[in-house]
Write a protein that holds these residues in place. Structure first.
Motif, PDB file in Angstrom:
ATOM      1  N   SER A 276      -2.507   8.638   2.143  1.00 35.29           N
ATOM      2  CA  SER A 276      -2.308   7.506   3.062  1.00 35.29           C
ATOM      3  C   SER A 276      -1.693   7.933   4.379  1.00 35.29           C
ATOM      4  O   SER A 276      -1.821   7.233   5.389  1.00 35.29           O
ATOM      5  N   GLY A 277      -1.005   9.077   4.395  1.00 38.09           N
ATOM      6  CA  GLY A 277      -0.397   9.514   5.644  1.00 38.09           C
ATOM      7  C   GLY A 277       0.374  10.804   5.477  1.00 38.09           C
ATOM      8  O   GLY A 277       0.674  11.238   4.361  1.00 38.09           O
ATOM      9  N   VAL A 278       0.693  11.434   6.611  1.00 37.87           N
ATOM     10  CA  VAL A 278       1.471  12.674   6.644  1.00 37.87           C
ATOM     11  C   VAL A 278       2.502  12.539   7.745  1.00 37.87           C
ATOM     12  O   VAL A 278       2.180  12.133   8.872  1.00 37.87           O
ATOM     13  N   LYS A 279       3.743  12.854   7.425  1.00 34.22           N
ATOM     14  CA  LYS A 279       4.791  12.809   8.442  1.00 34.22           C
ATOM     15  C   LYS A 279       5.655  14.053   8.353  1.00 34.22           C
ATOM     16  O   LYS A 279       5.741  14.693   7.308  1.00 34.22           O
ATOM     17  N   LEU A 280       6.267  14.399   9.476  1.00 31.74           N
ATOM     18  CA  LEU A 280       7.087  15.601   9.577  1.00 31.74           C
ATOM     19  C   LEU A 280       8.555  15.220   9.652  1.00 31.74           C
ATOM     20  O   LEU A 280       8.934  14.286  10.374  1.00 31.74           O
ATOM     21  N   GLU A 281       9.378  15.938   8.913  1.00 32.53           N
ATOM     22  CA  GLU A 281      10.825  15.769   8.976  1.00 32.53           C
ATOM     23  C   GLU A 281      11.474  17.146   8.970  1.00 32.53           C
ATOM     24  O   GLU A 281      10.933  18.101   8.418  1.00 32.53           O
ATOM     25  N   PRO A 299      -5.490  12.197   6.143  1.00 28.49           N
ATOM     26  CA  PRO A 299      -5.318  10.832   5.635  1.00 28.49           C
ATOM     27  C   PRO A 299      -6.668  10.130   5.497  1.00 28.49           C
ATOM     28  O   PRO A 299      -7.579  10.322   6.294  1.00 28.49           O
ATOM     29  N   GLY A 300      -6.759   9.324   4.449  1.00 27.40           N
ATOM     30  CA  GLY A 300      -7.997   8.604   4.181  1.00 27.40           C
ATOM     31  C   GLY A 300      -8.940   9.347   3.268  1.00 27.40           C
ATOM     32  O   GLY A 300      -9.922   8.773   2.808  1.00 27.40           O
ATOM     33  N   ASP A 336       2.246   6.086  -4.626  1.00 34.82           N
ATOM     34  CA  ASP A 336       2.074   4.644  -4.820  1.00 34.82           C
ATOM     35  C   ASP A 336       1.033   4.469  -5.932  1.00 34.82           C
ATOM     36  O   ASP A 336      -0.178   4.470  -5.690  1.00 34.82           O
ATOM     37  N   ARG A 337       1.529   4.363  -7.181  1.00 31.35           N
ATOM     38  CA  ARG A 337       0.617   4.290  -8.320  1.00 31.35           C
ATOM     39  C   ARG A 337      -0.110   2.957  -8.408  1.00 31.35           C
ATOM     40  O   ARG A 337      -1.144   2.843  -9.061  1.00 31.35           O
ATOM     41  N   THR A 338       0.419   1.931  -7.742  1.00 35.70           N
ATOM     42  CA  THR A 338      -0.252   0.629  -7.768  1.00 35.70           C
ATOM     43  C   THR A 338      -1.582   0.686  -7.024  1.00 35.70           C
ATOM     44  O   THR A 338      -2.606   0.163  -7.481  1.00 35.70           O
ATOM     45  N   ASN A 339      -1.559   1.348  -5.856  1.00 37.69           N
ATOM     46  CA  ASN A 339      -2.764   1.424  -5.022  1.00 37.69           C
ATOM     47  C   ASN A 339      -3.421   2.810  -5.059  1.00 37.69           C
ATOM     48  O   ASN A 339      -4.371   3.060  -4.305  1.00 37.69           O
ATOM     49  N   ASN A 340      -2.915   3.683  -5.922  1.00 38.79           N
ATOM     50  CA  ASN A 340      -3.458   5.049  -6.038  1.00 38.79           C
ATOM     51  C   ASN A 340      -3.493   5.764  -4.684  1.00 38.79           C
ATOM     52  O   ASN A 340      -4.504   6.329  -4.272  1.00 38.79           O
ATOM     53  N   ARG A 341      -2.364   5.710  -4.020  1.00 39.80           N
ATOM     54  CA  ARG A 341      -2.251   6.366  -2.726  1.00 39.80           C
ATOM     55  C   ARG A 341      -1.010   7.254  -2.726  1.00 39.80           C
ATOM     56  O   ARG A 341      -0.061   7.032  -3.483  1.00 39.80           O
ATOM     57  N   VAL A 342      -1.031   8.278  -1.882  1.00 35.57           N
ATOM     58  CA  VAL A 342       0.087   9.208  -1.802  1.00 35.57           C
ATOM     59  C   VAL A 342       0.321   9.562  -0.332  1.00 35.57           C
ATOM     60  O   VAL A 342      -0.604   9.791   0.434  1.00 35.57           O
TER      61      VAL A 342
END
Length: 764
Positions: A276-281, A299-300, A336-342
């Motif tokens: 679903s997305g990638v972010k940097l920290e 993503p996607g 996010d196991r509800t929507n099968n997203r990570v």
């Protein structure tokens, strides 16, 4: 129950009485030792015994020292019996030596070479000249069985025969009944839902056998191969979105007759996740945008473990470019196991900057240090640079002198900002002496002799002598190459050669083109992949007339002379990024070569350009392209020399046509080649069916297009010949072998067809 207790008491009392009698029998009062005698020695030196005794003449003897002496002598492993007797104040040490192993032999061993088995037993201490020990013989039996189990010969039986011979020696014979190898009868993958079982089993090198199993041995169970197959299975799922995939268990069952093996792999696929997305920290040194450009996680799209690993590695390497050798990059998934997203958070901590204190080299027993160090682009006392370290490692590997090249980074104790680079190499033989004979469908019988040393005296220099003779071509070549003629890495090559050849005809002619020359070439590296070559040579070419000499050659000789001298200057450029020179699967190769005859009887210009591209379609199929263009032009009022013509047809150009027969012909119908050449090849390459993923034996389908044109002929696509077919490529012990069966798709009247061709050492 009472009977058992009573019997135990009786036995215990008897044992105590025996110990008491033994203590009274051995107990002696301490005394001063006047002399020590040793009896029973045959091969063992007396000094070995005296050195192990805990007492000397003049010392006081006691029972404790006697027991210690017996233990020490038994500990040597040289004796099977040791006694200490007291005769007044004289100690008598009586020993019985173990027999010595005189010979170790094997019977019934077909799967292993005897020398390899002897080496395995030597490592556990059983070899000629060593004392015989029954426990070692038992270990030897187990070691032999283990060696056979590694070959899937689970039913192998080993019987040890000990034959006493004179002088207290024994001969050992291990008689082996190998039996038939256990073969994989069935492979099951249980728990799969997203992919068919046949697809998953196709990832494995292990299989249930095929008509090539005698060669690949893919139906023989190996724990190492199974682990590799399981890793391939795991990677397949993790690269297709199955973030929580796991292998629950692996069951390997063998039949009672030890001939059939069943492998069952139980898996849990889990759900398929989409990024679903990638972010940097974290700390990115103020270069967040540059790091974002290195992210390959998309993503996607479904989660791909390979992309995550590539991204974290790229981040670590990029930190290393700025000297941060200890950067820590972690990819943290938020599922996010509800929507099968990570969603992934890339957390970076560059830690501290470091510089290289020292570069240590190990394993180069023959190659000089300077040969390796001059390839390094990472210097001592400079900031740590991961790109330069990788480049240095690759340059050392490309030397071709080593089987393995590894670079490890180690911290310097007490200096947190320093690291040492430890380069470890494993040398391989770089010299070769070859005597051989081969048969080619084009050149018939060919004899060869070559003496080459790629790393002469550990200096990195190349020395070579090559002699080849065949029905059509004979060659004597001597060359020497200094890869670092200058400190900047400019190479120098010296060539001396004598070649005699004639076109590939079956007319029985005995005419020849004989070229003798000497050349000097230099190679200048303009980048890590690009090298420019230039040089010059002096050549003398003679047309020797004979029966069936082509009229075109005869006309040239009568007009310009049977002997021509030339001073050609050469210039070229090469770039090679292929993963292998013999069996490439990815990468590109380009080569440009130019030759200009500036003095002498032959005045001409000759150029050649070759382009190869290898594209991996998947883990089994590779798409390969090859294109080659040749051009030549005579000047100074002379035509292009006939002895510099290009030829086409056969392996290496357009398969399906007789070798070297395409292009212009003279009035006698003989092929004379030409100054213009075009060749295009396309191949789809795959491991041979039944050979698993073994790339040393490959099958390929191909399409070839090409022709040779005369000096006054225009290039017309309608004149190109074309063929298609199937071929077999095998990296054999005597060199790469290619066999091609081709069908001419476009041919013209008079073309000479040869549908089946083979040769050793040909590419494309």
């Amino acid at each position: 129950m009472k009977k058992h207790i009573k019997r135990f008491r009786v036995r215990s009392i008897s044992a105590l009485v025996a110990v008491a009698f033994a203590a009274n029998a051995w107990a002696v009062d301490p005394f001063t030792v006047r002399d020590i005698r040793i009896e029973g020695l045959q091969r063992v030196e007396p000094g070995t015994v005296f050195a192990s005794l805990p007492f000397r003449i003049g010392d006081e003897y006691s029972d404790e020292k006697g027991s210690a002496a017996i233990r020490a002598l038994f500990g040597l492993g040289l004796f099977k019996d040791v006694r200490v007797e007291v005769n007044g104040d004289v100690l008598v040490v009586i020993v019985e030596e173990r027999p010595t192993v005189a010979d170790v032999d094997f019977a019934g061993t077909r799967e292993f070479d005897k020398d390899a088995l002897k080496k395995a037993l030597r490592e556990i201490g059983l070899t000629e000249g060593r004392p015989y020990d029954q426990s070692l013989a038992d270990r030897a039996e187990q070691e032999l069985k283990r060696q056979y189990i590694n070959k899937s010969l689970y039913g192998a039986e080993v019987v040890t025969t000990v034959t006493p011979i004179e002088r207290n020696r024994v001969n050992l014979t291990f008689t082996v009944t190998e039996g038939e190898p256990a073969k994989i009868k069935e492979i099951r993958v249980v728990g799969n839902k997203a992919f068919p079982e046949s697809t998953l089993k196709g990832l494995f090198d292990l299989d249930t056998g095929g008509f090539l199993s005698w060669y690949t041995k893919s139906d023989r169970y190996s724990r190492t191969k199974l682990n590799a197959d399981l890793e391939a299975l795991r990677s397949y799922y993790l690269s297709r979105g199955f973030l929580e995939f796991r292998i629950d268990s692996t069951q390997v069952a063998i039949s009672p007759n030890k001939q059939d093996i069943t492998i069952t792999v139980n898996v849990t696929e889990g759900e398929r996740y989409v990024v679903s997305g990638v972010k940097l920290e974290g700390n990115y040194l103020g270069k967040e945008e540059e790091f974002k450009s290195l992210v390959t996680i998309k993503p996607g799209e479904p989660y791909n473990a390979d992309q995550v690993a590539q991204t974290t590695k790229a981040f670590g390497d990029y930190f290393g470019k700025f000297g941060y050798a200890f950067a820590n990059v972690e990819a943290r998934p938020e599922i996010d196991r509800t929507n099968n997203r990570v969603e992934f958070t890339l957390l970076a901590e560059p830690s501290r900057r470091a510089y290289v204190r020292r570069v240590n080299i190990a394993g180069n027993n023959r190659t000089r240090d300077e040969v390796i160090r001059r390839e390094f682009r990472q210097f001592e006392s400079s900031w740590y640079d991961a790109d330069k370290i990788k480049l240095s490692r690759d340059r050392v590997d490309r030397l071709g002198f080593f089987k393995e090249v590894n670079v490890e980074t180690s911290e310097v104790p007490g200096a947190p900002d320093q690291v040492d680079l430890n380069l470890t190499v494993v040398e391989k033989p770089t010299g070769s002496l070859q005597l051989g004979a081969g048969f080619s469908s084009a050149e018939k019988l060919a004899l060869s002799f070559s003496l080459r040393q790629e790393n002469a005296f550990g200096s990195g220099h190349y020395l070579g002598i090559e002699v080849n003779t065949s029905k059509y071509n004979r060659t004597i070549v001597f060359n020497s190459m200094d890869p670092y003629f200058t400190a900047d890495g400019i190479s120098r090559t010296i060539d001396l050669y004598h070649r005699s050849s004639r076109p590939y005809e079956d007319m029985g002619g005995n005419y020849q083109l004989v070229t003798t020359g000497a050349g000097l070439r230099f190679g200048v590296p303009f980048s890590e992949l690009d090298t420019v070559f230039f040089g010059g040579s002096v050549e003398r070419t003679q047309i020797k007339p004979g029966t069936n000499i082509p009229a075109y050659y005869l006309q040239y000789a009568e007009r310009f002379g049977y002997t021509s001298s030339a001073i050609p200057l050469t210039i070229g450029w090469a770039r090679d990024s292929r993963d292998s020179a013999i069996a490439p699967t990815v990468g590109r190769y380009q080569r440009v070569a130019g030759e200009l005859g500036v003095a002498g009887d032959a005045r001409y210009a000759r150029g050649n350009y070759q382009y190869q591209q290898f594209l991996p379609l998947n883990n089994k199929f590779t798409l390969a392209f090859n294109g080659e263009i040749g051009w030549g032009k005579g000047f100074g009022g002379r035509p292009f020399p006939v002895f510099k013509h290009f030829y086409s047809g056969g392996l290496g150009s357009v398969r399906g046509f007789d070798q070297g027969t395409l292009g212009p012909r003279d009035v006698t119908g003989a092929s004379i080649g030409g100054p213009k050449k075009v060749t295009l090849n396309a191949e789809v390459i795959t491991p041979f069916p039944g050979a698993g993923n073994d790339r040393s034996l490959r099958l390929f389908g191909f399409v070839d297009v090409g022709n040779v044109f005369g000096e006054n002929e225009k290039f017309r696509p309608s004149d190109l010949r074309a063929s298609a077919g199937l071929g077999l490529s095998w990296i054999s012990p005597i060199g790469p072998l290619r066999l091609a069966a081709a069908y001419p798709v476009r041919k013209f009247a008079g073309d000479r067809i040869q549908k089946l061709q083979f040769q050793i050492g040909t590419s494309f």
